[in-house]
Design a protein around this motif. Sequence first.
Motif, mmCIF file in Angstrom:
data_model
loop_
_atom_site.group_PDB
_atom_site.id
_atom_site.type_symbol
_atom_site.label_atom_id
_atom_site.label_comp_id
_atom_site.label_asym_id
_atom_site.label_seq_id
_atom_site.Cartn_x
_atom_site.Cartn_y
_atom_site.Cartn_z
ATOM 1 N N VAL A 43 60.722 56.582 -48.739
ATOM 2 C CA VAL A 43 61.609 57.334 -48.208
ATOM 3 C C VAL A 43 62.704 57.555 -50.001
ATOM 4 O O VAL A 43 63.351 57.794 -50.024
ATOM 5 C CB VAL A 43 62.351 55.470 -48.143
ATOM 6 C CG1 VAL A 43 63.979 56.322 -48.000
ATOM 7 C CG2 VAL A 43 61.465 55.124 -46.630
ATOM 8 N N LEU A 44 62.268 57.031 -51.073
ATOM 9 C CA LEU A 44 63.440 57.224 -52.372
ATOM 10 C C LEU A 44 61.997 57.564 -53.368
ATOM 11 O O LEU A 44 60.887 56.904 -53.105
ATOM 12 C CB LEU A 44 64.304 56.328 -52.686
ATOM 13 C CG LEU A 44 65.235 55.732 -51.861
ATOM 14 C CD1 LEU A 44 66.125 54.755 -51.826
ATOM 15 C CD2 LEU A 44 65.965 57.426 -52.179
ATOM 16 N N LEU A 91 63.920 53.016 -56.123
ATOM 17 C CA LEU A 91 63.061 51.646 -55.354
ATOM 18 C C LEU A 91 63.731 50.178 -56.193
ATOM 19 O O LEU A 91 63.973 49.018 -56.546
ATOM 20 C CB LEU A 91 62.330 51.694 -54.863
ATOM 21 C CG LEU A 91 62.138 52.746 -53.170
ATOM 22 C CD1 LEU A 91 60.710 52.724 -53.222
ATOM 23 C CD2 LEU A 91 62.520 52.023 -52.515
ATOM 24 N N PHE A 92 63.023 50.522 -57.320
ATOM 25 C CA PHE A 92 62.588 49.296 -58.302
ATOM 26 C C PHE A 92 64.249 49.244 -59.123
ATOM 27 O O PHE A 92 64.740 47.739 -58.965
ATOM 28 C CB PHE A 92 61.498 49.360 -59.347
ATOM 29 C CG PHE A 92 60.626 49.334 -58.774
ATOM 30 C CD1 PHE A 92 59.770 47.735 -59.021
ATOM 31 C CD2 PHE A 92 59.427 50.380 -58.516
ATOM 32 C CE1 PHE A 92 58.537 47.604 -58.143
ATOM 33 C CE2 PHE A 92 57.626 49.701 -57.749
ATOM 34 C CZ PHE A 92 58.302 48.187 -58.139
ATOM 35 N N TYR A 137 62.086 43.029 -62.431
ATOM 36 C CA TYR A 137 61.731 42.997 -60.886
ATOM 37 C C TYR A 137 61.092 42.238 -60.763
ATOM 38 O O TYR A 137 61.072 40.681 -60.199
ATOM 39 C CB TYR A 137 61.648 44.097 -59.669
ATOM 40 C CG TYR A 137 61.793 43.465 -58.084
ATOM 41 C CD1 TYR A 137 62.884 42.802 -57.284
ATOM 42 C CD2 TYR A 137 60.648 43.247 -57.441
ATOM 43 C CE1 TYR A 137 62.553 42.783 -55.825
ATOM 44 C CE2 TYR A 137 60.246 42.385 -56.420
ATOM 45 C CZ TYR A 137 61.738 42.397 -55.474
ATOM 46 O OH TYR A 137 61.485 41.848 -54.684
ATOM 47 N N LEU A 154 60.337 56.678 -56.617
ATOM 48 C CA LEU A 154 60.165 55.169 -57.416
ATOM 49 C C LEU A 154 61.158 54.316 -57.966
ATOM 50 O O LEU A 154 61.034 52.768 -57.914
ATOM 51 C CB LEU A 154 57.881 55.035 -57.148
ATOM 52 C CG LEU A 154 57.243 54.954 -56.183
ATOM 53 C CD1 LEU A 154 55.673 54.973 -57.757
ATOM 54 C CD2 LEU A 154 57.103 53.959 -55.530
ATOM 55 N N LEU A 185 61.147 46.407 -50.407
ATOM 56 C CA LEU A 185 60.325 47.427 -51.318
ATOM 57 C C LEU A 185 58.927 47.832 -50.924
ATOM 58 O O LEU A 185 58.823 48.955 -51.172
ATOM 59 C CB LEU A 185 60.774 46.243 -52.459
ATOM 60 C CG LEU A 185 59.911 46.788 -53.720
ATOM 61 C CD1 LEU A 185 60.879 48.283 -54.741
ATOM 62 C CD2 LEU A 185 59.696 45.913 -54.861
ATOM 63 N N THR A 187 52.063 48.320 -58.730
ATOM 64 C CA THR A 187 52.605 46.996 -58.394
ATOM 65 C C THR A 187 50.775 46.207 -57.682
ATOM 66 O O THR A 187 51.514 44.879 -58.116
ATOM 67 C CB THR A 187 52.366 47.286 -56.244
ATOM 68 O OG1 THR A 187 54.022 48.570 -56.942
ATOM 69 C CG2 THR A 187 53.108 46.892 -55.330
ATOM 70 N N VAL A 241 67.644 49.821 -57.603
ATOM 71 C CA VAL A 241 67.583 49.266 -56.506
ATOM 72 C C VAL A 241 67.758 47.736 -56.149
ATOM 73 O O VAL A 241 68.146 47.041 -55.720
ATOM 74 C CB VAL A 241 68.047 49.954 -54.918
ATOM 75 C CG1 VAL A 241 68.900 49.042 -53.853
ATOM 76 C CG2 VAL A 241 68.310 51.487 -55.795
ATOM 77 N N ALA A 242 66.102 47.869 -56.270
ATOM 78 C CA ALA A 242 65.462 46.149 -55.707
ATOM 79 C C ALA A 242 65.389 44.489 -56.300
ATOM 80 O O ALA A 242 66.488 44.045 -56.557
ATOM 81 C CB ALA A 242 64.024 46.471 -55.300
ATOM 82 N N LEU A 281 58.768 50.706 -48.289
ATOM 83 C CA LEU A 281 59.599 51.978 -48.815
ATOM 84 C C LEU A 281 59.275 52.628 -49.927
ATOM 85 O O LEU A 281 58.354 54.071 -50.070
ATOM 86 C CB LEU A 281 61.037 51.518 -48.628
ATOM 87 C CG LEU A 281 61.867 50.454 -48.156
ATOM 88 C CD1 LEU A 281 63.249 50.929 -48.619
ATOM 89 C CD2 LEU A 281 62.180 51.279 -47.052
ATOM 90 N N LEU A 282 58.540 51.812 -50.485
ATOM 91 C CA LEU A 282 56.993 52.468 -51.594
ATOM 92 C C LEU A 282 56.381 53.017 -50.955
ATOM 93 O O LEU A 282 56.445 54.421 -51.567
ATOM 94 C CB LEU A 282 56.441 51.181 -52.557
ATOM 95 C CG LEU A 282 56.090 51.642 -54.058
ATOM 96 C CD1 LEU A 282 55.940 50.781 -54.526
ATOM 97 C CD2 LEU A 282 54.703 52.492 -53.031
#
Length: 435
Positions: free
Chosen positions: A249-250, A255-256, A69, A252, A241, A116, A258-259, A244-245
């Motif tokens: 919410v989801l 999340l990454f 990403y 990790l 991102l 991150t 989908v992003a 949400l991290l």
Amino acid sequence: MLTFSAYAMIVVFMALIMTKRLPAMVALILVPIAFGIATGFGPVLGPMMFDGIKKLAPTGVMLMFAILYFGIMIDAGLFDPVVRFIIRIVGGDPMKIVVGTVVLAMSVGLDGDGSTTYMVTAAAMLPLYTRLGMSPLVFTCVVMMASHNMNLLPWGGPTARVVTALELDMKDVFVPLIAPMIITALWVVFVAYLLGMGERRRIGIVKLGTGGEGEAVMVGSDPSLLRPKLLWFNVALTVALLVLLVWGVLPLPVLFMVAFAIALTVNYPGLQQAKERTAAHAENALPVVALIFAAGIFVGILSGTKMVDAIADSVIVAVPQWMGPYMAIVTAVLSIPFTFFISNDAFYYGIVPILAKTAAVYGITTAEIARASLVGQQVHLLSPLVASTYLLVGLAKVEFGDHQRKTILWALSAAAVMLIATIVCGVVPVVGRLS
């Protein structure tokens, strides 16, 4: 025998990677297998190793897609404005660049996620290090020290673990630590100043131009890949991102994943472009993910053979009775090797409660023991058991052992500063009240 084997395994592993006799990935696989066989666990090593790999699999997936990403974001030029802004402030002064690296790492580290922090800071600052010929080991050292301190935030992990293990209120543990954390942060900035001055003496101050196409190239982007018209979309996607991290919410990894899929589709539509961009960043992702799964074997054998328990028991038994009144200080000191050689979970859930019960006899509160146990986090991320560390050294393209040698003494100095700060601020008592 098991205790000796546990210590010997760790010593051999550290010696092999720090002397560059073996790559970290190979040592993580072969050393624990050799000691596992030598201690009679050969027939059951398979399930142990697989359990360790399964535990770290989500981290490996998350890091792979996170690298992809942020690689796409770098290609598209998301961080080019950041670098131009930094250049205007720090110019070509290595000292200002190193201090700026720490400030940026601490700012990004407010989300409590080390991975991150590493990726964003590397994307923004490493091009400057490369352009000026600065040491990437200085980069990894100061970024990790900044991350050590920010890791103590309530959502960072260790603090939540100790609060849960000892059934405490978060405010009773974290709030008193704010002042020592600020003092430690100032020390980290001072260390960055010292290391930056060393780089300035070695390199001198370099005059850098600002503006124009040259800077985009300096950041590492191919001008043909830049997507200036999508800048604000990419900013919004990255901010979303990170939000949400933090909210959780989801998971990790999801999340990454989908992003990355959204970023790739929007910035580089078409099958050929998508394949080229993914392949271009696979070179960075593969070594990191391979190290994560190799670490899974190390962790699996260390836990499955009960070597972790043997290390813990040996240290607890070694604490003499006369140290009882000083159990808060003892806990702070023990937290340094414990959180280095074993996992945070093993330390905070398995050992700290025992230390807390012993300390209570001398009038030392559970909250005080909890705070003391967090001092070792200033060194924790240097452990070969921490997955995100492999991401940092991979991004900077340095050897794990070289990074440890460069950082260990500075990290220990930060732990000492934090311990002194907790004592001075009255957060951790030197002697128990009933001694």
